[in-house]
Design a protein around this motif. Structure first.
Motif, PDB file in Angstrom:
ATOM      1  N   ILE A  47       1.533  12.124   3.792  1.00  0.00           N
ATOM      2  CA  ILE A  47       1.434  11.754   5.318  1.00  0.00           C
ATOM      3  C   ILE A  47       1.150  10.023   4.314  1.00  0.00           C
ATOM      4  CG2 ILE A  47       0.558  11.281   7.180  1.00  0.00           C
ATOM      5  CD1 ILE A  47       0.379  14.451   7.504  1.00  0.00           C
ATOM      6  N   THR A  48       0.077  10.246   4.248  1.00  0.00           N
ATOM      7  CA  THR A  48      -0.578   8.612   3.194  1.00  0.00           C
ATOM      8  C   THR A  48       0.697   8.095   2.432  1.00  0.00           C
ATOM      9  OG1 THR A  48      -1.240   9.462   1.470  1.00  0.00           O
ATOM     10  CG2 THR A  48      -2.812   9.198   3.285  1.00  0.00           C
ATOM     11  N   ALA A  49       1.715   8.603   1.855  1.00  0.00           N
ATOM     12  CA  ALA A  49       2.410   8.380   1.101  1.00  0.00           C
ATOM     13  C   ALA A  49       3.901   7.556   2.402  1.00  0.00           C
ATOM     14  CB  ALA A  49       3.788   8.778   0.186  1.00  0.00           C
ATOM     15  N   TYR A  50       4.325   8.139   3.312  1.00  0.00           N
ATOM     16  CA  TYR A  50       4.976   7.587   4.571  1.00  0.00           C
ATOM     17  C   TYR A  50       4.759   6.856   4.739  1.00  0.00           C
ATOM     18  CZ  TYR A  50       7.898   7.109   8.557  1.00  0.00           C
ATOM     19  OH  TYR A  50       8.792   7.152   9.318  1.00  0.00           O
ATOM     20  N   ASP A  51       3.273   6.587   5.501  1.00  0.00           N
ATOM     21  CA  ASP A  51       2.172   5.482   6.072  1.00  0.00           C
ATOM     22  C   ASP A  51       3.103   4.352   5.126  1.00  0.00           C
ATOM     23  OD1 ASP A  51       0.867   3.983   8.275  1.00  0.00           O
ATOM     24  OD2 ASP A  51      -1.153   4.200   7.086  1.00  0.00           O
ATOM     25  N   LEU A  52       2.581   4.144   4.146  1.00  0.00           N
ATOM     26  CA  LEU A  52       2.510   2.888   3.400  1.00  0.00           C
ATOM     27  C   LEU A  52       4.315   2.822   3.241  1.00  0.00           C
ATOM     28  CD1 LEU A  52       0.362   0.748   1.399  1.00  0.00           C
ATOM     29  CD2 LEU A  52       1.056   2.775  -0.773  1.00  0.00           C
ATOM     30  N   GLY A  53       4.699   3.598   3.138  1.00  0.00           N
ATOM     31  CA  GLY A  53       6.239   2.882   2.242  1.00  0.00           C
ATOM     32  C   GLY A  53       7.181   2.748   3.774  1.00  0.00           C
ATOM     33  N   ARG A  54       6.075   2.721   5.086  1.00  0.00           N
ATOM     34  CA  ARG A  54       6.829   2.247   6.371  1.00  0.00           C
ATOM     35  C   ARG A  54       6.578   0.641   6.217  1.00  0.00           C
ATOM     36  NH1 ARG A  54       4.384   1.735  10.789  1.00  0.00           N
ATOM     37  NH2 ARG A  54       2.553   2.765  10.416  1.00  0.00           N
ATOM     38  N   ARG A  55       5.105   1.102   5.562  1.00  0.00           N
ATOM     39  CA  ARG A  55       4.495  -1.033   6.073  1.00  0.00           C
ATOM     40  C   ARG A  55       5.034  -1.596   4.965  1.00  0.00           C
ATOM     41  NH1 ARG A  55      -0.448  -0.615   9.377  1.00  0.00           N
ATOM     42  NH2 ARG A  55      -1.151   1.674   9.688  1.00  0.00           N
ATOM     43  N   VAL A  56       5.542  -1.620   4.440  1.00  0.00           N
ATOM     44  CA  VAL A  56       6.242  -1.952   3.819  1.00  0.00           C
ATOM     45  C   VAL A  56       7.339  -2.022   2.858  1.00  0.00           C
ATOM     46  CG1 VAL A  56       4.178  -2.517   1.748  1.00  0.00           C
ATOM     47  CG2 VAL A  56       5.140  -0.920   0.973  1.00  0.00           C
ATOM     48  N   ARG A  57       8.008  -1.703   3.732  1.00  0.00           N
ATOM     49  CA  ARG A  57       9.668  -0.836   3.855  1.00  0.00           C
ATOM     50  C   ARG A  57      10.273  -1.140   2.521  1.00  0.00           C
ATOM     51  NH1 ARG A  57       8.170  -5.535   6.608  1.00  0.00           N
ATOM     52  NH2 ARG A  57       8.393  -5.883   8.819  1.00  0.00           N
ATOM     53  N   TRP A  58       9.400   0.730   1.745  1.00  0.00           N
ATOM     54  CA  TRP A  58      10.230   0.787   0.682  1.00  0.00           C
ATOM     55  C   TRP A  58      11.489   1.796   0.834  1.00  0.00           C
ATOM     56  CZ3 TRP A  58       4.924   3.898  -1.176  1.00  0.00           C
ATOM     57  CH2 TRP A  58       4.844   2.805  -1.809  1.00  0.00           C
ATOM     58  N   ILE A  80      -1.595  -2.883   5.947  1.00  0.00           N
ATOM     59  CA  ILE A  80      -0.750  -2.683   4.272  1.00  0.00           C
ATOM     60  C   ILE A  80      -2.046  -1.895   3.583  1.00  0.00           C
ATOM     61  CG2 ILE A  80      -0.102  -3.871   2.001  1.00  0.00           C
ATOM     62  CD1 ILE A  80       2.110  -4.578   4.276  1.00  0.00           C
ATOM     63  N   ARG A  81      -3.111  -2.912   3.937  1.00  0.00           N
ATOM     64  CA  ARG A  81      -3.894  -2.844   2.645  1.00  0.00           C
ATOM     65  C   ARG A  81      -5.087  -1.301   2.876  1.00  0.00           C
ATOM     66  NH1 ARG A  81      -6.218  -9.121   2.614  1.00  0.00           N
ATOM     67  NH2 ARG A  81      -4.702  -9.287   0.591  1.00  0.00           N
ATOM     68  N   GLY A  82      -5.173  -1.247   3.907  1.00  0.00           N
ATOM     69  CA  GLY A  82      -5.749   0.021   4.414  1.00  0.00           C
ATOM     70  C   GLY A  82      -5.336   1.303   4.269  1.00  0.00           C
ATOM     71  N   ALA A  83      -3.362   1.490   4.457  1.00  0.00           N
ATOM     72  CA  ALA A  83      -2.587   2.174   3.953  1.00  0.00           C
ATOM     73  C   ALA A  83      -2.473   2.094   2.428  1.00  0.00           C
ATOM     74  CB  ALA A  83      -1.066   1.418   4.502  1.00  0.00           C
ATOM     75  N   LEU A  84      -2.807   1.079   2.112  1.00  0.00           N
ATOM     76  CA  LEU A  84      -2.562   1.469   0.371  1.00  0.00           C
ATOM     77  C   LEU A  84      -3.779   1.793   0.135  1.00  0.00           C
ATOM     78  CD1 LEU A  84      -1.331   0.637  -2.219  1.00  0.00           C
ATOM     79  CD2 LEU A  84      -3.227  -1.529  -2.240  1.00  0.00           C
ATOM     80  N   LEU A  85      -4.966   1.482   0.160  1.00  0.00           N
ATOM     81  CA  LEU A  85      -6.228   2.664  -0.084  1.00  0.00           C
ATOM     82  C   LEU A  85      -6.478   3.988   0.522  1.00  0.00           C
ATOM     83  CD1 LEU A  85      -9.417   2.345  -1.035  1.00  0.00           C
ATOM     84  CD2 LEU A  85     -10.072   2.267   1.281  1.00  0.00           C
ATOM     85  N   ARG A  86      -5.958   4.395   1.342  1.00  0.00           N
ATOM     86  CA  ARG A  86      -5.419   5.855   2.313  1.00  0.00           C
ATOM     87  C   ARG A  86      -4.613   6.527   0.520  1.00  0.00           C
ATOM     88  NH1 ARG A  86      -5.849   3.339   6.843  1.00  0.00           N
ATOM     89  NH2 ARG A  86      -3.753   3.187   7.428  1.00  0.00           N
ATOM     90  N   TYR A  87      -3.768   5.513   0.554  1.00  0.00           N
ATOM     91  CA  TYR A  87      -3.208   6.276  -0.387  1.00  0.00           C
ATOM     92  C   TYR A  87      -2.953   6.353  -1.492  1.00  0.00           C
ATOM     93  CZ  TYR A  87       0.937   6.582  -3.562  1.00  0.00           C
ATOM     94  OH  TYR A  87       1.813   7.136  -5.229  1.00  0.00           O
ATOM     95  N   ARG A  88      -4.261   5.583  -2.130  1.00  0.00           N
ATOM     96  CA  ARG A  88      -4.708   5.654  -3.655  1.00  0.00           C
ATOM     97  C   ARG A  88      -5.871   6.538  -3.826  1.00  0.00           C
ATOM     98  NH1 ARG A  88      -6.852  -0.208  -6.164  1.00  0.00           N
ATOM     99  NH2 ARG A  88      -6.183   1.244  -8.056  1.00  0.00           N
ATOM    100  N   VAL A  89      -6.290   7.180  -2.554  1.00  0.00           N
ATOM    101  CA  VAL A  89      -7.944   8.093  -2.791  1.00  0.00           C
ATOM    102  C   VAL A  89      -7.087   9.455  -2.678  1.00  0.00           C
ATOM    103  CG1 VAL A  89      -8.949   9.308  -1.414  1.00  0.00           C
ATOM    104  CG2 VAL A  89      -9.217   6.497  -1.556  1.00  0.00           C
TER     105      VAL A  89
END
Length: 120
Positions: free
Chosen positions: A67-78, A13-22
């Motif tokens: 793609i990064t938003a989907y990855d993050l959302g999937r990991r935190v179950r949005w 999740i931390r990695g996905a959040l960083l990718r999404y934020r960038v």
């Protein structure tokens, strides 16, 4: 969340959040330059240089943002609704910055509820 997060989940999740934020910042900055600088230059001064230099990269990088938003959302179950709103924010000037703040707050709150990692 139905199952507690594991240490491996938290790391992902931390990695996905960083990718999404960038990506949110890059796409947001390109869109602001495109709309605030490029479009007035194109339509008032008939110079499309900024539009050509920012329009296509914004489009391609927006796809990466999705793609990064989907990855993050999937990991935190949005929910799908939240994920769609976060994704659409990259199409409105300045809104990607607001969405990034909202997403970051949400993810950090989710991570705060996670059990601490064992020794590492």
């Amino acid at each position: 969340m139905s199952q507690p997060l594991t240490a491996e989940d938290v790391k992902g999740i931390r990695g996905a959040l960083l990718r999404y934020r960038v990506m949110a910042y890059v796409v947001g900055c390109l869109l602001v330059v495109l709309v605030v600088v490029g479009l007035p230059m194109k339509y008032f001064w008939h110079d499309d240089t900024v539009v050509r230099l920012t329009g296509v990269p914004h489009g391609w990088l927006y796809m990466v943002l999705l793609i990064t938003a989907y990855d993050l959302g999937r990991r935190v179950r949005w929910s799908w609704g939240r994920l769609i709103l976060i994704a659409l924010a990259g199409t409105v000037p300045f809104l990607s910055f607001v969405a990034e703040r909202s997403a970051t707050r949400n993810v950090r709150a989710t991570l705060a509820e996670a059990p601490p990692a064992d020794g590492g």
